[in-house]
Design an enzyme around this catalytic site. Structure first.
Site, mmCIF file in Angstrom:
data_model
loop_
_atom_site.group_PDB
_atom_site.id
_atom_site.type_symbol
_atom_site.label_atom_id
_atom_site.label_comp_id
_atom_site.label_asym_id
_atom_site.label_seq_id
_atom_site.Cartn_x
_atom_site.Cartn_y
_atom_site.Cartn_z
ATOM 1 N N GLY A 158 44.213 45.314 21.698
ATOM 2 C CA GLY A 158 44.840 46.209 21.694
ATOM 3 C C GLY A 158 44.133 47.025 20.986
ATOM 4 N N THR A 159 43.232 47.588 20.532
ATOM 5 C CA THR A 159 42.595 48.374 19.555
ATOM 6 C C THR A 159 41.148 48.552 20.525
ATOM 7 O OG1 THR A 159 43.671 47.408 17.131
ATOM 8 C CG2 THR A 159 41.435 48.654 17.305
ATOM 9 N N GLN A 201 52.700 48.220 23.383
ATOM 10 C CA GLN A 201 54.277 47.454 23.172
ATOM 11 C C GLN A 201 55.013 47.025 24.412
ATOM 12 O OE1 GLN A 201 54.716 46.064 20.551
ATOM 13 N NE2 GLN A 201 53.218 47.100 19.016
ATOM 14 N N SER A 207 47.891 43.926 25.111
ATOM 15 C CA SER A 207 47.223 43.349 24.122
ATOM 16 C C SER A 207 48.076 41.069 24.034
ATOM 17 C CB SER A 207 47.327 44.063 22.612
ATOM 18 O OG SER A 207 46.930 43.037 21.725
ATOM 19 N N HIS A 251 48.630 39.210 21.430
ATOM 20 C CA HIS A 251 49.747 38.475 20.236
ATOM 21 C C HIS A 251 50.726 39.163 20.519
ATOM 22 C CE1 HIS A 251 49.436 41.566 16.665
ATOM 23 N NE2 HIS A 251 48.057 42.084 17.713
ATOM 24 N N THR A 272 30.198 36.826 25.341
ATOM 25 C CA THR A 272 30.643 34.859 25.482
ATOM 26 C C THR A 272 32.073 35.300 26.117
ATOM 27 O OG1 THR A 272 28.932 34.481 25.546
ATOM 28 C CG2 THR A 272 30.775 33.258 26.105
ATOM 29 N N CYS A 306 51.701 54.061 5.233
ATOM 30 C CA CYS A 306 50.836 54.010 6.090
ATOM 31 C C CYS A 306 49.459 53.284 5.626
ATOM 32 C CB CYS A 306 50.614 55.850 5.442
ATOM 33 S SG CYS A 306 48.930 55.708 5.103
#
Ligand code: PLP
Length: 388
Positions: A71-72, A182, A202, A204, A240, A328
């Site tokens: 996702g990042t 999400q 994402s 996971h 790859t 945080c």
């Protein structure tokens, strides 16, 4: 000791079907998807089949799906890629104040380089108002290069009005990206219906493997790659392909979409039982996020006069894993930027806990938390320096 995992928004275990689909590509079918021989071609076939599957589940075409490392990376590719690809070099990004740091910190990086970034405000439920976006687009004018607003917030679960927001961006002819990490697998996601130009997901977060994700890029959207190398992913992401990861993600997205209605209903009920029970048994609580426009499996509550971190440690000691909206990432115990943007005072934001339910969650798990948590909060409040 009982083990109760209520942190599915952080990550999920790989589901059996996904693992089973992945296994051959670690060993027997280990080929490089770019090789011309049979080993390579079988790997290529698996990658393209996965691409078709994910595309059809999102209402996209296969060539609009770019596989990434999560996702990042998808968020980074969307923002940096669109900015680098913009023909007329706009220097104004519009986002919201409650994005994941994958989006926020990318925007901050551009801000440091002299770009202008508008962080749209949210209301007390965490909702972005499409009118605010229209105003921001009008103010930015031709300098607006991208709008990026998440579909479902990771801390409070609020679902943003993406269709209306994307329509506002389209009126101004500005590309619209949504971080749907999400949302996919939890609520219906169709890129045509939503009208978005770019969408991140994402694996996971939906019972697929870690370190793999995808970015939907609408045909015709100009985008430059982040990394340079071979001509993988039609020149949009060199490197790859992670064949087992991609195969596992496709199987996980497919299974999540197939069972979405039933599983949402089940988790909704369990979540409401947890929410109702805590509201009844613990005084001075506050529900964070929208009461209705919210992901079905997520509950974020603040408990006054107690530290969320202390609640988490006490829960962990009895085998319950949840997370806090207050810490945080740097560990400086700043109140959550999401709750702060929603206007929640720091002393209340500090006492927030996020419970995110999932496949393994049972009614017994919820009753266990309802039995154990109220006395924990009572005890912590007695010890708290904030206690009245
Ligand atoms: N965007 C949102 C909304 C998230 O919740 C997360 C993960 O916490 C990410 C992006 C980052 O995804 P990944 O962990 O795959 O890099």
């Amino acid at each position: 000791m009982r083990r109760v995992y209520l942190d599915h928004s952080a990550t999920t275990p790989v589901r059996a079907e996904a693992l089973e689909a992945m296994l051959p590509y670690f060993s027997d079918e280990f080929g490089n998807a770019s090789s011309v021989h049979g080993f390579g071609q079988r790997a290529r076939h698996a990658v393209e089949e996965a691409r078709e599957k994910i595309a059809s589940l999102l209402g996209a075409s296969p060539e609009e799906i770019v596989f990434t490392g999560g996702g990042t990376e998808s968020d980074n590719l969307a923002i940096k890629g669109v900015i680098a690809g913009a023909r007329d070099g706009g220097r104004h990004i519009i986002t919201s104040s409650i994005e994941h740091h994958a989006v926020l910190n990318t925007c901050t990086m551009f801000e440091k380089q002299g770009f202008e970034v508008t962080y749209l405000p949210v209301d007390g439920y965490g909702l972005v108002d499409p009118e605010e976006l229209r105003k921001a687009l009008a103010a930015a004018g031709t300098d607006a290069v991208l709008v990026s607003i998440m579909m479902a917030n990771n801390e409070v679960g609020t679902l943003e009005p993406i269709k209306e927001l994307a329509a506002a961006a389209a009126e101004a002819s500005v590309p619209f990206h949504t971080d749907a990490v999400q949302a996919v697998g939890k609520v219906p996601v169709d890129v045509e219906e939503l009208g978005v130009d770019l969408l991140s997901l994402s694996a996971h977060k939906l019972y697929g493997p870690k370190g793999v994700g995808a970015l939907y890029v609408r045909s015709g959207t100009r985008i430059q790659p982040l990394q340079h190398g071979g001509h993988h992913e039609r020149g949009r992401r060199a490197g790859t392909e992670d064949v087992p990861g991609i195969v596992g993600m496709a199987r996980a997205v497919e299974a999540a979409c197939q069972e979405m209605d039933e599983e949402s209903r089940r988790l909704h009920q369990l979540r409401d039982r947890l929410q109702g029970g805590l509201m009844e048994r613990v005084e001075d609580n506050l529900l964070n996020g929208h009461p209705v426009r919210r992901r079905p499996h997520l509950l974020n509550m603040s408990f006054e006069n107690v530290e969320g971190e202390s609640i988490l440690l006490s829960l962990d000691a009895i085998g319950v894993a949840a997370s806090s909206g207050s810490a945080c990432t740097s560990g400086t115990l700043e109140p959550s930027h999401v709750l702060t943007a929603m206007g929640i005072p720091p002393e209340i934001a500090h006492g927030s806990v996020r419970f995110s339910l999932g496949q393994a969650t049972t009614a017994e798990d919820i009753e266990y938390v309802l039995e154990k948590l109220p006395p924990i909060i009572k005890r912590l409040r007695q010890m708290s320096p904030f206690a009245r």
